[in-house]
Structures are given as C-alpha cells and as structure tokens.
Design a protein around this motif. Structure first.
Motif, PDB file in Angstrom:
ATOM      1  N   VAL A   1       0.914  -1.233   0.002  1.00 53.82           N
ATOM      2  CA  VAL A   1      -0.071  -0.030   0.085  1.00 53.82           C
ATOM      3  C   VAL A   1       0.761   1.164   0.046  1.00 53.82           C
ATOM      4  CG1 VAL A   1      -1.738   1.281   1.306  1.00 53.82           C
ATOM      5  CG2 VAL A   1      -1.759  -1.210   1.290  1.00 53.82           C
ATOM      6  N   LEU A   2       0.584   2.111  -0.984  1.00 52.08           N
ATOM      7  CA  LEU A   2       1.577   3.376  -1.181  1.00 52.08           C
ATOM      8  C   LEU A   2       1.294   4.227   0.092  1.00 52.08           C
ATOM      9  CD1 LEU A   2       1.723   3.706  -4.753  1.00 52.08           C
ATOM     10  CD2 LEU A   2       3.330   2.573  -3.549  1.00 52.08           C
ATOM     11  N   PRO A   3       1.949   4.934   0.611  1.00 56.78           N
ATOM     12  CA  PRO A   3       1.670   6.092   1.606  1.00 56.78           C
ATOM     13  C   PRO A   3       0.983   7.026   1.161  1.00 56.78           C
ATOM     14  CG  PRO A   3       4.025   5.951   1.225  1.00 56.78           C
ATOM     15  CD  PRO A   3       3.536   4.848   0.305  1.00 56.78           C
ATOM     16  N   ILE A   4       1.223   7.718  -0.132  1.00 55.81           N
ATOM     17  CA  ILE A   4       0.506   8.697  -0.824  1.00 55.81           C
ATOM     18  C   ILE A   4       0.228   8.214  -2.202  1.00 55.81           C
ATOM     19  CG2 ILE A   4       1.808  10.299   0.537  1.00 55.81           C
ATOM     20  CD1 ILE A   4       3.417  10.820  -1.989  1.00 55.81           C
ATOM     21  N   GLU A   5      -0.758   9.111  -2.888  1.00 58.29           N
ATOM     22  CA  GLU A   5      -1.089   8.930  -4.135  1.00 58.29           C
ATOM     23  C   GLU A   5      -0.139   9.283  -5.122  1.00 58.29           C
ATOM     24  OE1 GLU A   5      -6.004   8.835  -4.193  1.00 58.29           O
ATOM     25  OE2 GLU A   5      -4.760  10.944  -4.240  1.00 58.29           O
TER      26      GLU A   5
END
Length: 327
Positions: A162-166
């Motif tokens: 899961v990426l911490p930001i877009e």
C-alpha cells in the motif's frame, strides 16, 4: 564308411551351430532437446534442434550454431546428461565418482552430487577430502531446504503493498525508468540484502511484468523517506549525499551531479503532484482497494470547467507552500 562318417559329422555341425546374431540397428541421435553435452563435459542449455550437421541452440540472448563434431549427446534434461556421463564412468573408482560430484555441483544437481560423494566415501572411507566434501554438500542442501521453507512462510504471510501517498502517472513513470535504475546501481547492494536497516529494496531486472510487484515495494520504501511538507529536506535525498551504513563513500558525489538532480526533480514533482491531487481530488496511478494495489492505468487530467483555467501542475502558490513554507 569314411563317407558316412563325414556326412554324419557335417550334419551334427550344422545342427549344433548357433544362429547368427541379428545385426544391431544404429540408434539415431535425438533431433530436439534441452541440454547439449560437449566433448569437454560442459553443457549448453536452451531450445536445441539438430539441423543438418549443426545444432541450433535458441536462448534468451539469441541463437547459437554448433557443429555436431563438437557434441557428445543431446539430452532432454540436465539429469539425463548426468545419467549418460555416469554410464561412462568407472563406478568402482572413487576419483571417477568425485569427477561426477564436481560436474553435478557445477550444473546445480546437488542431490546427485550428494549421491556420488556418498559412494566415493564408501569406496575410500579414510580419504579426508572426500569426507569433508560430503559434509559440505549435506550442509549446503540443508541450507537450501531451510531457505525454501522460509520463503514459503514469507509468501504465505505476504500482504499487498500500500503506497503511503497517491502517485501521479508521470511521477510513477519517471520512478520506473529513471529513479529505480539509480537505486539498483547505488543502493541495492546493501538495501536489498538485509544490510540497510528499515529502508529495504527489492532487486528489479528490467520492466517486465514479474517485476511490477517489486517496483511497487520499492516505490513505497522511497516514499516513506520523502518529507511531504519540506521535500528538499527528505531523508531520501539526504542519505544519497552522506556516508552511512559503514560505506567508505556517499552513494552520490554531490548536489551538482546529474544523478542527484534526477532524484531531486522526482521528489519535487511527486510532492507537487500529490499536493495538487489533495486539492483537486485527482485520480492516481495506483488506487488502493480490498485486493491491495491496482495496476497502473492511464488517467485523464482534470476537465476544464467553463470559465476556469486548467489546473497548472506547477502552480506557484502550491510550489511556494512546499519549498518555501515560511513565505
């Protein structure tokens, strides 16, 4: 009388004579296979086919042609090549067995190597080098099995990245084609082998589909080292210029190097895009769902509303808030 004796003797000889052995049918060489055994006992692997008086070997690096007079046998597998060599070996000679051990180890047949080493020790129990070799092979096979078990556990417990930001599409593209190769060349030696602390990278070779998962993991690792409020003070950039982890030089020479400028440009672009996306609620390249991370999809930019200008990715107000927060 003599004539009768001679006739009787001839009849007995004819009746007692053995039938002539049938002529042996020559075995035709295999036309296709996977392993080509050469005269020096080395092998070539690939999709191999006999064409006329030459062998055509197809591999990922291209095609190779080899005349048949350099080849001993075309085999369907490496194990078949081993069995052929074994059939030509004096199995009562310990040194011959050790030659087979060496060949098997070279071509990844550790289990076969263990069998031959065990036989060599049985033939010569007091031969210390053979005993040491057998001990080493047993330990190596046990380690391989342990690694397989560990990997099985890790894969079973693996969770989606899961990426911490877009991340916008252009930022993602630049990371894959420009930034990640830099990481592989300057950072992966330590950070992909468990020697780099919490910053962990996965080795990536090219941009093929099997590497997409590793790309996402590497992107997540780098983003965790990016300061969204003050991008120029990101640990990702700072570590690139400083000695760390016992290395005798920094990963990158200085701020004026082209390599560092690429990293800096990417960090700035990524944080600016993220800030704009927060305001505009723009779609991203990766969107989290129940299954983890979706593959990259092209996204359209924000539509221009009537009477409004299209969103500027380098809007001065957004840029100044990021890189000059005090102003």
């Amino acid at each position: 009388m003599n004539t009768l004796f001679l006739l009787s003797f001839s009849l007995v000889a004819l009746l007692g004579a053995e039938e002539p052995a049938p002529a042996s049918v020559p075995v035709k060489p295999a036309i296709k296979g996977k392993v080509l055994l050469l005269e020096n006992d080395r092998v070539l692997e690939g999709d191999i086919e006999l064409v006329g008086d030459r062998y055509k070997i197809k591999r990922t690096i291209g095609e190779t042609w080899l005349p048949t007079n350099n080849v001993v046998k075309l085999c369907p597998s490496m194990d078949d090549a081993y069995m052929f060599l074994r059939s030509r070996t004096n199995l009562d000679d310990a040194d011959e067995r050790l030659k087979l051990v060496s060949w098997c180890v070279r071509y990844g047949l550790k289990e076969r190597a263990l069998e031959e080493a065990t036989a060599a020790v049985q033939l010569r129990p007091e031969h210390s080098p053979s005993v040491r070799l057998l001990t080493h092979l047993k330990a190596s096979i046990e380690q391989d099995q342990f690694r397989k078990e560990i990997n099985t556990v890790v894969q079973a417990e693996e969770v989606p990245t899961v990426l911490p930001i877009e991340v916008a599409n252009d930022s993602l593209s630049m990371f894959a084609t420009r930034i990640q190769p830099i990481l592989m060349n300057t950072c992966a030696t330590c950070h992909s082998t468990g020697k780099g602390g919490n910053f962990k990278l996965q080795r990536v070779y090219g941009l093929s589909k099997p590497n997409q998962k590793n790309l996402q993991q590497n992107l997540a690792a780098v983003l965790s080292q990016v300061n969204l409020q003050q991008p120029d003070n990101s640990p990702f950039l700072g570590k690139a210029l400083t000695l760390h982890g016992g290395a005798n030089k920094a990963p990158i020479k200085g701020r004026e190097s082209e390599t560092y400028k690429l990293l800096e440009d990417w960090v700035r672009m990524t944080t600016v895009r993220h800030a704009i996306a927060q305001v505009d609620n723009s779609p991203s390249a990766f969107a989290e769902d129940k299954g983890g991370v979706k593959p990259m999809k092209p996204t359209a930019g924000p539509k221009e509303k009537e009477g409004e200008k299209e969103a500027n990715p380098f809007d001065p107000e957004v840029f100044n808030k990021l890189f000059n927060p005090a102003k």
